[in-house]
Structures are given as C-alpha cells and as structure tokens.
Design a protein around this motif. Structure first.
Motif, PDB file in Angstrom:
ATOM      1  N   LYS A  69       3.373  96.594  57.067  1.00  0.00           N
ATOM      2  CA  LYS A  69       3.365  98.112  56.976  1.00  0.00           C
ATOM      3  C   LYS A  69       1.811  98.047  56.092  1.00  0.00           C
ATOM      4  CE  LYS A  69       8.143  99.061  56.613  1.00  0.00           C
ATOM      5  NZ  LYS A  69       9.473  99.364  55.783  1.00  0.00           N
ATOM      6  N   LEU A  86       4.000 108.405  59.235  1.00  0.00           N
ATOM      7  CA  LEU A  86       3.706 107.601  58.539  1.00  0.00           C
ATOM      8  C   LEU A  86       3.520 108.296  57.182  1.00  0.00           C
ATOM      9  CD1 LEU A  86       0.319 107.515  58.360  1.00  0.00           C
ATOM     10  CD2 LEU A  86       0.309 105.788  59.619  1.00  0.00           C
ATOM     11  N   LEU A  96       6.948 104.877  56.487  1.00  0.00           N
ATOM     12  CA  LEU A  96       6.165 104.295  57.336  1.00  0.00           C
ATOM     13  C   LEU A  96       8.005 104.444  58.594  1.00  0.00           C
ATOM     14  CD1 LEU A  96       4.757 103.241  60.010  1.00  0.00           C
ATOM     15  CD2 LEU A  96       4.933 101.046  58.962  1.00  0.00           C
TER      16      LEU A  96
END
Length: 225
Positions: A68, A112, A203
């Motif tokens: 991530k 995101l 995310l």
C-alpha cells in the motif's frame, strides 16, 4: 472368555437410598472432571491455533502495508501534477482528501486518500456566537422560526462535540441566501476556524465486470476477503 458373574445383594430402603446417592455423587464428580478436561483441551487448542496462525497473519499484514505504501509512492507524482493542473484550471490549490483514478480503457480504478476528522480552532466559538446572536434577533413569524430551527440543527455538534463540515457548508448557503452581514460574517469565522485532522490513509481498488459493467472491489483487508 467366561461370562461376568452377577451377584444379588439385599439392601434396606435406607441402604438403597445411600447407594443411589453415592452413584449420583460419583457421576457428578466424573462429569465435573470431564468438563474441566474439556476446558483445558479447549484452551490448549486455542493457544495452538493462535500460535500457528499469528506468524502468517503478521507476514500478510506487513506485506499488504508495504505494498500500500508503494502504491501511494507510485501516485505521489501524479497527485502533485493533479494539484498543479487544478491550480492552473481553477486558480486555486487542490484541497481534496479522496482521489479516484481510472485507466484509459475504463476497466480498472484506484481510489486513495486520507480519512479526515473535523476539527476547529477556538475562534469557532466567536463565529457560533455571532450566528446565534443574529438568529435570536429575528422576528417570531413562521418564516423566521423555520430559519431559526434549521440553523440550530446545523449548529448542533456531533457525538465528539464538533461541528460537521458538511453542515457548515449548508450553513454558508443559508447565510448567503439571507444576505445578512452578521450571519455571513459569523459563518465565515466558523469556516476559517476549520482545521481538519488527517487520520489514517485508505486505498481501494476496483475492476469492471466485463459481463455486467459493474465495478467490483478487490478485497484489501482481512475482513473483506
């Protein structure tokens, strides 16, 4: 192998009652011991399962967190460029906590950003007081009373004791419609006191279903799998 020999025993009523009480006590003791053993076996099974599962879960979590972070790094330059384009087109800095990016084919999408907690400087109290003062000065006709009730609802704080930013936006619209300088200035002070706090990042990834055309989210959390 011979048959087990049976023996008859004569008992009085009291002796029989005593014998049955002994049997019941023995059965209860055995059940108690069995229950205790089951609890011990249960705790041992839980300990073993946790000990076996935890290393893998920790590894998966660390790997997901690392990836991530990589995705955010990959989009860092894109976010900067998006901010510059927004500034050139709108004449202002980009102020958005959520960003959605879709590929040119329209088949994949990544969202995101940051979760935000509403927060205000102490000067917000001055703005609230000014708005309340204006509201209290209104006449008590039906139209004014409706405005008073609406404004008081918008000024109501949430469970954390803070004004919700979405309500302040509605409050500004109400102030602009009223045209009252005191009302408008009070709302302006509230907006200037707004200092949101960024919390954790998020995310999300989606792929479009080729058959239905619907966006399908890719699970990125243990509870989503």
């Amino acid at each position: 192998m011979g048959k087990e020999k049976l023996t008859s025993v004569e008992m009085t009523t009291d002796q029989l009652a005593e014998f049955r009480a002994f049997q019941e006590a023995k059965a209860a003791e055995q059940a108690k011991a069995q229950a205790k053993q089951m609890r011990e076996d249960y705790r041992e099974m839980v300990d073993d399962a946790i000990k076996t599962s935890m290393p893998g879960l920790r590894a998966v979590s660390e790997k997901l967190a690392d990836y991530k972070r990589k995705v955010f790094e990959d989009f860092s330059a894109i976010l900067d460029m998006k901010g510059e384009m927004f500034k050139m087109e709108k004449g202002d800095e980009l102020d958005n906590q959520s960003h959605t990016f879709t590929n040119s084919q329209g088949t994949m999408r990544i969202v995101l950003g940051h979760y935000v907690t509403d927060n205000y400087l102490d000067t917000v109290k001055e703005g609230i007081a000014m708005v309340q003062q204006y509201i209290s000065s209104l006449a008590s006709d039906d139209k004014s009373q409706a405005l008073v009730e609406m404004v008081m609802r918008l000024l109501a704080k949430d469970a954390k004791g803070s004004l919700k930013a979405s309500r302040v936006i509605q409050l500004r619209k109400a102030a602009e419609r009223s045209g009252a300088p005191e009302f408008i200035e009070g709302v302006k002070i509230i907006e200037e006191a707004y200092q949101p706090i960024k919390s954790r990042t998020f995310l999300k990834a989606y792929e479009k279903n080729a058959d239905t055309g619907a966006w399908v989210q890719i699970p990125l959390g243990m509870t989503e799998a």
